[in-house]
Write a protein that holds these residues in place. Structure first.
Motif, PDB file in Angstrom:
ATOM      1  N   ASP A  47       0.811  -1.308  -0.132  1.00 31.40           N
ATOM      2  CA  ASP A  47       0.163  -0.346  -0.069  1.00 31.40           C
ATOM      3  C   ASP A  47       1.114   1.173   0.060  1.00 31.40           C
ATOM      4  O   ASP A  47       0.586   2.113  -0.809  1.00 31.40           O
ATOM      5  CB  ASP A  47      -0.874   0.025   1.179  1.00 31.40           C
ATOM      6  N   THR A 100       2.544   1.917  -3.377  1.00 25.72           N
ATOM      7  CA  THR A 100       1.593   2.065  -4.257  1.00 25.72           C
ATOM      8  C   THR A 100       1.632   3.683  -4.304  1.00 25.72           C
ATOM      9  O   THR A 100       1.557   4.415  -5.000  1.00 25.72           O
ATOM     10  CB  THR A 100       0.291   1.525  -4.192  1.00 25.72           C
ATOM     11  N   ASP A 145       4.611   5.397  -5.623  1.00 28.65           N
ATOM     12  CA  ASP A 145       4.533   5.271  -7.120  1.00 28.65           C
ATOM     13  C   ASP A 145       3.555   6.064  -7.672  1.00 28.65           C
ATOM     14  O   ASP A 145       3.875   6.588  -8.717  1.00 28.65           O
ATOM     15  CB  ASP A 145       4.460   3.643  -7.282  1.00 28.65           C
ATOM     16  N   GLU A 146       2.190   6.206  -7.118  1.00 27.23           N
ATOM     17  CA  GLU A 146       1.373   6.478  -8.055  1.00 27.23           C
ATOM     18  C   GLU A 146       1.781   8.288  -7.693  1.00 27.23           C
ATOM     19  O   GLU A 146       1.448   9.144  -8.868  1.00 27.23           O
ATOM     20  CB  GLU A 146      -0.049   6.760  -7.158  1.00 27.23           C
ATOM     21  N   MET A 177      -7.726   3.824  -3.243  1.00 29.00           N
ATOM     22  CA  MET A 177      -7.086   2.332  -3.023  1.00 29.00           C
ATOM     23  C   MET A 177      -8.206   1.567  -2.366  1.00 29.00           C
ATOM     24  O   MET A 177      -9.040   1.949  -1.836  1.00 29.00           O
ATOM     25  CB  MET A 177      -5.738   2.567  -2.586  1.00 29.00           C
ATOM     26  N   ARG A 182      -3.864  -1.550  -9.896  1.00 29.41           N
ATOM     27  CA  ARG A 182      -2.365  -1.367 -10.000  1.00 29.41           C
ATOM     28  C   ARG A 182      -1.786  -1.714  -8.483  1.00 29.41           C
ATOM     29  O   ARG A 182      -0.641  -2.188  -8.513  1.00 29.41           O
ATOM     30  CB  ARG A 182      -2.295   0.274 -10.429  1.00 29.41           C
ATOM     31  N   GLN A 183      -2.339  -1.380  -7.396  1.00 32.40           N
ATOM     32  CA  GLN A 183      -2.013  -1.756  -6.071  1.00 32.40           C
ATOM     33  C   GLN A 183      -2.099  -3.300  -5.942  1.00 32.40           C
ATOM     34  O   GLN A 183      -1.078  -3.533  -5.629  1.00 32.40           O
ATOM     35  CB  GLN A 183      -3.156  -0.946  -5.188  1.00 32.40           C
ATOM     36  N   ASN A 233       1.304  -4.363  -7.763  1.00 29.32           N
ATOM     37  CA  ASN A 233       2.463  -3.879  -6.873  1.00 29.32           C
ATOM     38  C   ASN A 233       2.540  -5.110  -5.743  1.00 29.32           C
ATOM     39  O   ASN A 233       3.682  -4.979  -5.483  1.00 29.32           O
ATOM     40  CB  ASN A 233       2.124  -2.357  -6.250  1.00 29.32           C
TER      41      ASN A 233
END
Length: 325
Positions: free
Chosen positions: A151, A154, A157-158, A280, A303-304, A307
């Protein structure tokens, strides 16, 4: 094995258990993220490699799981390792075998064990029973530390182009009382050493974030705010982390029925959310995010999930001493 601090030195990870986010230092978290990024690039370019080919993972799940179980299996397989799977229906626990004995037997066959168990503290108990690494994949209403890792990764990264998690406002929504994912995430963000984060807790009164979690977060000077109204909580937010109201954790169904649909994220809510606010969810969802939201580019939950595989590849490689760092 004793619970130890996991730092930027890979030797602190090799052979170690990972049962709690409390083990992570800020430098250890950054090492994990660095290895996770390299795993993401590896999968994108070649699908994986064979660095874990001599090794076997025991994937032990006493509670139902899709994402966590499969992502650990996929992580091991993408790095060339092998997997043996155990669940409650196939385990000798049905014959009365203790958890400690089960884990001691499995370490005869495997090099690392991933454990999901309904009882809080079970991962630490399992870690005491073995000399090989144990990874906590969720222990009741306790922690879910690898979920917290993916988490946080993510969010980093986002928002990689705007400083990652630094200075961001994160709303944790829903069942904050029973949600081990939000317990671990709040603790990990607090321990991360990342500056300027605000945590907002939005829930009905009977599902508020436990005091012990808030007290631990407070030690690190993280700003915490509590809400019951979702639109108010979203004002100026960067991330909305939605959780399922967990029916299986309620002692009576009447209390569950009162709160199960109290927050529903749909297109109307997304219109009220800030333009850059990502959404998320640890999944599974059971109605708290409408499928219409899936088309919104701010919906980051799939996407989470991807990851999660990269982070668990990094975690397995680190505890088995094959991270390449």
């Amino acid at each position: 094995m004793d619970e130890n601090s996991l730092t930027s030195d890979p030797t602190t990870w090799k052979g170690s258990n990972f049962v709690s986010v409390k083990q992570l230092t800020p430098s250890g978290l950054q090492l994990l993220f660095s290895v996770s990024r390299s795993m993401k690039a590896l999968v994108r370019t070649s699908g994986g490699d064979t660095r874990l080919s001599p090794h076997v993972l025991a994937n032990v799940f006493y509670e139902a799981s899709t994402r966590t179980s499969c992502s650990f299996q996929a992580a091991m397989l993408r790095l060339g390792g092998k997997v043996v799977c155990v669940n409650e229906s196939s385990s000798s626990v049905k014959k009365g075998e203790t958890l400690g004995d089960t884990i001691r037997c499995l370490e005869c066959y495997a090099d690392v064990t991933v454990l999901r168990h309904p009882v809080k503290g079970s991962a630490a108990e399992a870690a005491e029973a073995t000399v090989k690494p144990v990874i906590n994949a969720g222990d009741g209403v306790g922690e879910h530390p690898s979920q917290a890792l993916l988490d946080t990764f993510t969010i980093e990264d986002e928002f990689s182009e705007t400083g990652g998690l630094k200075g961001k406002t994160v709303v944790l929504l829903g069942d904050l009382k029973h949600g081990r994912t939000v317990h671990s995430l709040a603790k990990l963000i607090a321990r991360s050493g990342i500056d300027g984060v605000t945590l907002r807790y939005c829930s009905p009164d009977i599902l508020r974030m436990p005091e012990d979690v808030k007290e631990e977060v407070e030690k690190y000077g993280i700003k915490q705010e509590e809400f019951t109204d979702l639109k108010s909580a979203l004002n100026g937010a960067d991330c909305l982390y939605v959780t399922r109201v967990q029916k299986e954790r309620f002692e009576n169904e009447e209390d569950y029925e009162k709160v199960k649909d109290i927050y529903i994220v749909d297109n109307e809510i997304m219109q009220a959310a800030p333009e850059g606010c990502i959404v998320m969810h640890p999944l599974p969802r059971v109605g708290e995010i409408k499928e219409e939201v899936d088309q919104d580019p701010r919906a980051a939950y799939f996407r989470q999930m991807e990851n999660g595989m990269f982070v668990r590849m990094a975690l397995l490689a680190l505890v088995l001493g094959k991270s390449g760092k």
